[in-house]
Write a protein that holds these residues in place. Structure first.
Motif, PDB file in Angstrom:
ATOM      1  N   UNK A   1       0.827  -1.212   0.000  1.00 15.77           N
ATOM      2  CA  UNK A   1       0.000   0.000   0.000  1.00 15.77           C
ATOM      3  C   UNK A   1       0.857   1.255   0.000  1.00 15.77           C
ATOM      4  N   UNK A   2       1.928   1.261   0.805  1.00 12.21           N
ATOM      5  CA  UNK A   2       2.799   2.431   0.839  1.00 12.21           C
ATOM      6  C   UNK A   2       3.478   2.633  -0.504  1.00 12.21           C
ATOM      7  N   UNK A   3       3.941   1.548  -1.125  1.00 10.46           N
ATOM      8  CA  UNK A   3       4.581   1.662  -2.434  1.00 10.46           C
ATOM      9  C   UNK A   3       3.619   2.221  -3.470  1.00 10.46           C
ATOM     10  N   UNK A   4       2.391   1.715  -3.484  1.00  9.11           N
ATOM     11  CA  UNK A   4       1.406   2.209  -4.445  1.00  9.11           C
ATOM     12  C   UNK A   4       1.107   3.680  -4.217  1.00  9.11           C
ATOM     13  N   UNK A   5       0.954   4.073  -2.948  1.00  4.66           N
ATOM     14  CA  UNK A   5       0.679   5.482  -2.646  1.00  4.66           C
ATOM     15  C   UNK A   5       1.865   6.369  -3.014  1.00  4.66           C
TER      16      UNK A   5
ATOM     17  N   UNK B   1       6.312  11.683   3.479  1.00  4.19           N
ATOM     18  CA  UNK B   1       6.494  11.936   2.049  1.00  4.19           C
ATOM     19  C   UNK B   1       5.222  11.684   1.255  1.00  4.19           C
ATOM     20  N   UNK B   2       4.264  10.953   1.834  1.00  4.64           N
ATOM     21  CA  UNK B   2       2.984  10.734   1.150  1.00  4.64           C
ATOM     22  C   UNK B   2       1.832  11.367   1.928  1.00  4.64           C
ATOM     23  N   UNK B   3       2.155  12.229   2.877  1.00  6.37           N
ATOM     24  CA  UNK B   3       1.128  12.944   3.617  1.00  6.37           C
ATOM     25  C   UNK B   3       0.417  12.134   4.671  1.00  6.37           C
ATOM     26  N   UNK B   4       0.996  11.010   5.094  1.00  9.69           N
ATOM     27  CA  UNK B   4       0.340  10.151   6.083  1.00  9.69           C
ATOM     28  C   UNK B   4       0.976  10.222   7.455  1.00  9.69           C
ATOM     29  N   UNK B   5       2.078  10.961   7.606  1.00  7.59           N
ATOM     30  CA  UNK B   5       2.773  10.991   8.886  1.00  7.59           C
ATOM     31  C   UNK B   5       1.946  11.589  10.005  1.00  7.59           C
ATOM     32  N   UNK B   6       1.386  12.771   9.785  1.00  6.42           N
ATOM     33  CA  UNK B   6       0.626  13.428  10.847  1.00  6.42           C
ATOM     34  C   UNK B   6      -0.636  12.669  11.228  1.00  6.42           C
TER      35      UNK B   6
ATOM     36  N   UNK C   1      -3.744   1.954  10.075  1.00  4.22           N
ATOM     37  CA  UNK C   1      -2.735   2.350   9.099  1.00  4.22           C
ATOM     38  C   UNK C   1      -3.124   1.897   7.700  1.00  4.22           C
ATOM     39  N   UNK C   2      -3.674   0.694   7.588  1.00  7.66           N
ATOM     40  CA  UNK C   2      -4.134   0.209   6.290  1.00  7.66           C
ATOM     41  C   UNK C   2      -5.151   1.170   5.691  1.00  7.66           C
ATOM     42  N   UNK C   3      -6.097   1.635   6.498  1.00  3.50           N
ATOM     43  CA  UNK C   3      -7.119   2.560   5.997  1.00  3.50           C
ATOM     44  C   UNK C   3      -6.500   3.878   5.539  1.00  3.50           C
ATOM     45  N   UNK C   4      -5.553   4.411   6.313  1.00  2.41           N
ATOM     46  CA  UNK C   4      -4.910   5.669   5.936  1.00  2.41           C
ATOM     47  C   UNK C   4      -4.164   5.542   4.610  1.00  2.41           C
ATOM     48  N   UNK C   5      -3.499   4.408   4.413  1.00  7.04           N
ATOM     49  CA  UNK C   5      -2.751   4.207   3.171  1.00  7.04           C
ATOM     50  C   UNK C   5      -3.691   3.979   1.987  1.00  7.04           C
TER      51      UNK C   5
ATOM     52  N   UNK D   1      -6.600   5.116   1.564  1.00 10.39           N
ATOM     53  CA  UNK D   1      -7.232   6.388   1.204  1.00 10.39           C
ATOM     54  C   UNK D   1      -6.361   7.230   0.284  1.00 10.39           C
ATOM     55  N   UNK D   2      -5.069   6.906   0.194  1.00 12.25           N
ATOM     56  CA  UNK D   2      -4.155   7.676  -0.655  1.00 12.25           C
ATOM     57  C   UNK D   2      -3.975   7.072  -2.038  1.00 12.25           C
ATOM     58  N   UNK D   3      -4.742   6.042  -2.337  1.00 13.18           N
ATOM     59  CA  UNK D   3      -4.702   5.459  -3.676  1.00 13.18           C
ATOM     60  C   UNK D   3      -5.776   6.091  -4.555  1.00 13.18           C
ATOM     61  N   UNK D   4      -5.508   6.227  -5.841  1.00 16.46           N
ATOM     62  CA  UNK D   4      -6.538   6.775  -6.740  1.00 16.46           C
ATOM     63  C   UNK D   4      -7.662   5.768  -6.964  1.00 16.46           C
ATOM     64  N   UNK D   5      -8.808   6.270  -7.369  1.00 11.38           N
ATOM     65  CA  UNK D   5      -9.940   5.385  -7.665  1.00 11.38           C
ATOM     66  C   UNK D   5      -9.544   4.377  -8.736  1.00 11.38           C
TER      67      UNK D   5
END
Length: 396
Positions: free
Chosen positions: A14-18, A55-60, A106-110, A112-116
């Motif tokens: 998921x992180x790689x895809x995002x 770097x993908x906006x998921x840290x905060x 964490x899975x949900x947060x990641x 959510x950063x994938x495109x439709x």
């Protein structure tokens, strides 16, 4: 536009895809399961992984999930402290806290950063051809409606510790070995009076407790067992009570509160020798597929997250051109030495916790206690190699 196929919908995939999507790639992620929602378990996200997630906006958003406060450390089975450290001291040293959260959060947060349209569930992708400088990589994708081939400029294999892609790239004897330990994980309600986060070491056994947001607690344990063994009648909570029911409070009460059907059990494997590379052609291995490690440092997911952002950084330098294999060689160079050090350090700690003899255990406990007496930063300094890491492109 460069196109990537990611095999596996875990934390690393998921992180790689995002991360690739954030760099302008089109991405298709194939996950063979019907859902991304894992059975309840927790995981630790260290300062190194938080910087990668930035770097993908998921840290905060991950930092906002933190419930790990106050003091923590290592205990004996009877509750006596072997070493203690302040969570704030570590946060001040590394600029970020250690966040313990539900894996599902964490899975949900990641996701959510994938495109439709990027996520494909009930979809199994298997490598057919790794490609090369002038040819794309090819995978066979199998779904309920049939199978077909797809090509990509890059294939990211995040398909787990028993990775079929790793076997395809590096055929022969499996590099994975059983450690002799099995591990349990569970999430339950926290006691009304709260508790101090800690990991307790017994004779060959470990029990850890960490707070989670929402008044819950994450429990984990390891103990020696034959490979593939399971508790009688499948009651893993009863097995945990047998092993840890006489440990210090609140361990017995926490175990009593666990839903018997919500205990996860997995054997612990490791890789004695690192792979010669984390890539071949246009295919990159990531996370457990590349460098499976024991859970003793809590770095399995963190190193997969690091892998993902480093891979996206290097792959983007080459995009669709013939430089993709060279970019993946740079990825191997950036990740292989570091992950090997973390993998080996984690295994060393695992061996320490697996000691069973009275004399070796006494010597181990004395050494840990002495390290704690050397000063409040003595144990924190041991984390410098891991936690001071920064993603590529970020100033030190």
């Amino acid at each position: 536009m460069a196109h990537a196929i990611v095999i596996g919908g875990g934390i690393g995939g998921l992180t790689a895809a995002a991360a690739l999507h954030a760099h302008g790639w089109t991405v298709a992620l194939h996950e063979r399961a019907a859902s991304l929602e894992p059975v309840g378990s927790g995981l630790a996200i260290g300062p190194n992984a938080l910087r990668a997630l930035d770097t993908i906006g998921a840290g905060d958003p991950v930092r906002a999930l933190n419930a790990f406060q106050g003091e923590g450390g290592v205990r004996r089975a009877d509750g006596r402290w072997l070493s203690r450290t302040s969570i704030q001291t570590a946060a001040d040293r590394y600029g970020d806290p250690l966040v313990v959260t539900l894996r599902a959060a964490l899975v949900d947060l990641l996701a959510d950063r994938l495109p439709d349209g990027a996520l494909h569930l009930n979809s199994t992708a298997a490598l057919t051809d790794p490609g090369g400088a002038t040819t794309p990589a090819t995978v066979t994708v199998t779904t309920g409606s049939g199978a077909g081939e797809e090509t990509a400029d890059l294939v990211v294999a995040a398909d787990g510790i028993h990775s079929p892609t790793r076997t395809a790239l590096f055929p022969g004897r499996s590099p994975i070995r059983y450690t002799g330990l099995t591990a349990w994980r569970a999430v339950t309600r926290a006691p009304a009076g709260g508790f101090t986060p800690a990991e307790a070491w017994g004779r060959g056994t470990v029990f850890g407790i960490n707070p989670l947001a929402g008044g819950r607690a994450y429990l984990y344990a390891t103990a020696p067992a034959p490979e593939g063994a399971r508790a009688p009648d499948g009651d893993e909570r009863a097995e945990l009570l047998r092993l840890f029911g006489d440990w210090y409070d609140p361990v017995p009460a926490l175990l009593e509160a666990v839903d018997p059907g919500a205990v996860l059990r997995n054997d612990v494997h490791h890789m004695p020798r690192p792979l010669p590379a984390f890539h071949r052609g246009r295919v990159a291995l990531l996370g457990d597929a590349a460098h499976p490690m024991t859970p003793n440092l809590g770095q399995g997911a963190c190193q997969a997250i690091e892998d993902a952002v480093v891979l996206a950084h290097h792959a983007t330098q080459a995009a669709t051109g013939p430089g993709v294999p060279d970019a993946l060689a740079a990825y191997t160079a950036a990740r292989r030495r570091r992950t090997t050090r973390v993998m080996r350090r984690s295994r060393q700690i695992g061996r320490m916790t697996a000691l069973t003899g009275a004399v070796p255990v006494a010597v181990r406990d004395a050494a840990v206690r002495l390290a704690g007496l050397l000063g409040p930063n003595a144990l924190d300094r041991q984390g410098d190699m891991i936690f001071r890491w920064r993603p590529p492109g970020e100033p030190a």
